[in-house]
Motif scaffolding. Structure first.
Motif, mmCIF file in Angstrom:
data_model
loop_
_atom_site.group_PDB
_atom_site.id
_atom_site.type_symbol
_atom_site.label_atom_id
_atom_site.label_comp_id
_atom_site.label_asym_id
_atom_site.label_seq_id
_atom_site.Cartn_x
_atom_site.Cartn_y
_atom_site.Cartn_z
ATOM 1 N N ASN A 113 0.695 -1.224 0.078
ATOM 2 C CA ASN A 113 -0.071 0.013 -0.045
ATOM 3 C C ASN A 113 0.780 1.330 -0.262
ATOM 4 O OD1 ASN A 113 -3.084 -0.953 0.657
ATOM 5 N ND2 ASN A 113 -1.710 -2.292 1.406
ATOM 6 N N GLY A 114 2.084 1.032 0.260
ATOM 7 C CA GLY A 114 3.035 2.306 0.213
ATOM 8 C C GLY A 114 2.924 3.074 1.494
ATOM 9 N N PRO A 115 4.068 4.018 1.441
ATOM 10 C CA PRO A 115 4.204 5.024 2.925
ATOM 11 C C PRO A 115 3.049 5.681 3.183
ATOM 12 C CG PRO A 115 5.417 5.848 0.804
ATOM 13 C CD PRO A 115 4.986 4.350 0.319
ATOM 14 N N GLY A 116 2.201 6.292 2.262
ATOM 15 C CA GLY A 116 0.807 6.931 2.555
ATOM 16 C C GLY A 116 0.008 6.145 3.416
ATOM 17 N N HIS A 146 -1.672 -6.057 -11.112
ATOM 18 C CA HIS A 146 -2.602 -5.077 -11.380
ATOM 19 C C HIS A 146 -2.299 -4.004 -10.772
ATOM 20 C CE1 HIS A 146 -4.609 -6.778 -7.825
ATOM 21 N NE2 HIS A 146 -5.645 -5.763 -7.931
ATOM 22 N N PHE A 147 -3.117 -2.646 -11.451
ATOM 23 C CA PHE A 147 -2.702 -1.788 -10.757
ATOM 24 C C PHE A 147 -3.519 -1.044 -9.753
ATOM 25 C CE2 PHE A 147 -0.662 0.188 -15.191
ATOM 26 C CZ PHE A 147 0.389 -0.744 -14.920
ATOM 27 N N HIS A 148 -4.174 -1.787 -9.033
ATOM 28 C CA HIS A 148 -4.833 -1.035 -7.622
ATOM 29 C C HIS A 148 -3.781 -0.657 -6.854
ATOM 30 C CE1 HIS A 148 -8.988 -3.319 -8.231
ATOM 31 N NE2 HIS A 148 -8.965 -2.258 -9.068
ATOM 32 N N GLY A 149 -4.137 0.324 -5.857
ATOM 33 C CA GLY A 149 -3.113 1.052 -5.234
ATOM 34 C C GLY A 149 -2.640 0.007 -4.006
ATOM 35 N N ASP A 150 -3.131 -0.825 -3.695
ATOM 36 C CA ASP A 150 -2.487 -1.873 -2.570
ATOM 37 C C ASP A 150 -1.472 -2.899 -3.181
ATOM 38 O OD1 ASP A 150 -5.200 -2.924 -3.798
ATOM 39 O OD2 ASP A 150 -5.015 -4.558 -2.691
ATOM 40 N N HIS A 151 -1.468 -2.671 -4.650
ATOM 41 C CA HIS A 151 -0.472 -3.539 -5.172
ATOM 42 C C HIS A 151 0.713 -2.768 -5.801
ATOM 43 C CE1 HIS A 151 -2.709 -7.200 -5.024
ATOM 44 N NE2 HIS A 151 -3.721 -6.235 -4.884
ATOM 45 N N ILE A 152 0.457 -1.299 -6.338
ATOM 46 C CA ILE A 152 1.694 -0.609 -7.030
ATOM 47 C C ILE A 152 1.859 0.720 -6.204
ATOM 48 C CG2 ILE A 152 0.597 -1.051 -9.267
ATOM 49 C CD1 ILE A 152 -0.471 1.844 -9.415
ATOM 50 N N SER A 153 1.609 1.241 -4.993
ATOM 51 C CA SER A 153 1.773 2.302 -4.228
ATOM 52 C C SER A 153 3.142 1.945 -3.397
ATOM 53 C CB SER A 153 0.649 2.691 -3.277
ATOM 54 O OG SER A 153 -0.452 3.029 -4.169
ATOM 55 N N GLY A 154 3.591 0.748 -3.026
ATOM 56 C CA GLY A 154 4.741 0.562 -2.670
ATOM 57 C C GLY A 154 6.051 0.744 -3.421
ATOM 58 N N ILE A 202 2.527 7.098 -10.069
ATOM 59 C CA ILE A 202 3.673 5.918 -9.711
ATOM 60 C C ILE A 202 4.346 5.821 -11.090
ATOM 61 C CG2 ILE A 202 3.945 3.517 -9.309
ATOM 62 C CD1 ILE A 202 3.085 4.987 -6.639
ATOM 63 N N PHE A 203 3.774 5.703 -12.203
ATOM 64 C CA PHE A 203 4.244 5.607 -13.346
ATOM 65 C C PHE A 203 4.690 6.359 -14.434
ATOM 66 C CE2 PHE A 203 2.144 1.246 -12.282
ATOM 67 C CZ PHE A 203 3.027 0.636 -12.395
ATOM 68 N N GLY A 204 4.137 7.468 -14.217
ATOM 69 C CA GLY A 204 4.175 8.511 -15.069
ATOM 70 C C GLY A 204 5.705 8.885 -15.452
ATOM 71 N N PRO A 205 6.495 9.202 -14.391
ATOM 72 C CA PRO A 205 7.960 9.538 -14.777
ATOM 73 C C PRO A 205 8.799 8.663 -15.275
ATOM 74 C CG PRO A 205 7.105 10.303 -12.525
ATOM 75 C CD PRO A 205 6.167 9.463 -12.974
ATOM 76 N N ILE A 206 8.371 7.230 -15.163
ATOM 77 C CA ILE A 206 8.971 6.211 -15.415
ATOM 78 C C ILE A 206 8.201 5.239 -16.875
ATOM 79 C CG2 ILE A 206 10.421 5.827 -13.758
ATOM 80 C CD1 ILE A 206 8.366 3.411 -12.852
#
Ligand SMILES: [Zn+2]
Length: 327
Positions: A113-116, A146-154, A202-206
């Motif tokens: 889920n990432g630091p947030g 897949h791109f739900h926040g709990d999979h990519i935000s970290g 998450i992905f825009g800059p890369i």
């Protein structure tokens, strides 16, 4: 008794009394302080020669004021919880990234889920990776289901840097196509807007550096992408095989509090984007896993998320694999 021996007795008694007074283990003991926290949550197992580590990103507490299932009433959900010896006023949602050490590559599937999200009890992947002795800089490949926040935000740290700076990032091509499509974003319902925005963050800059992969392809030796769409348009599971052994890392074929969808495979969580397709995928995959007796690991199945699926009438039963101290 002689005078001498009487004196020896008295001296002996006095020495014994002094020893009792000095002992640190006096009969009246103070209460031991309670630890108040759980052990670091990671779990290792082998698949052939590969070593896998399930890493808990945390458990999000959910108050059951409303039904967590969009096509079932709260009372129906509570009946299942009661039958499962669980509280009926709250739930915990589990999140499990997996590290795979193939012997030549260190691979991470999904990133939490990432630091947030730390104030909600999740975002603990970095802590539990450290507890497992895994340095984020040593991850060679990050595979996203897949791109739900709990999979990519970290994928990003609190200051926006890449959390796995030396890793190739691989994402399902179909998932990329949907969540990076401005037209799809403009037509999508309100509930999907946060995922469109988070994908950009998450992905825009890369965007140019991310590898987009197709279903059926071997992404890393022994790790194959499998179409399990429905939860999202590009939702992907990963079959990990080494020698004659395999595990299916299913991601969100069951999601939310996953056991609910084993009991009722037709139930839908909020994130099941194409409900009919999510149910069809779930039933087809679980019929296959039950027939093949294949080990499965689920992102939202309670820790350590590892076991087998059996048919139970028109539904399914999850049989957890027991803790194994041998790796
Ligand atoms: Zn999820």
């Amino acid at each position: 008794m002689t005078e001498l021996s009487r004196r020896n007795v008295f001296v002996g008694a006095a020495t014994a009394a002094a020893a009792t007074a000095l002992t640190p283990f006096a009969p009246a003991r103070a209460a031991a302080p309670q630890a108040g926290k759980q052990a670091p949550s990671f779990y290792r197992y082998k698949v052939g020669s590969y070593e896998l580590t399930v890493i808990l990103d945390g458990v999000r507490p959910v108050k059951l004021d409303n039904s967590p299932i969009r096509n079932a009433k709260l009372e129906e959900v509570q009946a299942v919880l009661r039958a499962s010896h669980l509280p009926t006023d709250k739930l915990g949602f589990y999140f499990h990234p997996t590290v795979i050490n193939t012997g030549s590559k260190l691979v991470l599937i999904d990133t939490g889920n990432g630091p947030g999200s730390r104030q909600t009890g999740t975002g603990q992947l970095p802590d539990n990776l450290a507890a497992a002795g895994i340095d984020p800089k040593t991850i060679d490949v990050v595979i996203i289901s897949h791109f739900h926040g709990d999979h990519i935000s970290g994928l990003r740290t609190a200051d926006g840097a890449l959390a796995f700076p030396n890793a190739e990032i691989m994402v399902p091509a179909k998932e990329w196509a949907y969540w990076s499509d401005e037209g799809a974003a403009s037509r999508a319902p309100q509930g999907q807007q946060a995922t469109f925005q988070n994908t950009k963050r998450i992905f825009g800059p890369i965007a140019d550096k991310v590898t987009k992969y197709e279903w059926g392809k071997e992404l890393v030796p022994g790790i194959t992408a499998q179409d399990t769409n429905g939860h999202t348009p590009g939702h992907t599971s990963h079959l990990v095989s080494s020698g004659s052994a395999s595990v299916l890392i299913q991601a969100d074929v069951t999601a939310g509090f996953a056991p609910l969808q084993f009991h009722n495979p037709d139930w839908l969580v909020g994130g099941d984007q194409d409900g009919a397709q999510a149910v069809a995928t779930r039933r087809k995959l679980y019929d296959q896993l039950a027939t093949d007796r294949l080990l499965v690991s689920g992102y939202h199945i309670p820790f350590p998320s590892l076991g087998y699926i059996e048919k139970a009438g028109t539904a399914y039963r999850f049989v957890p694999a027991p803790w194994n101290p041998a790796i």
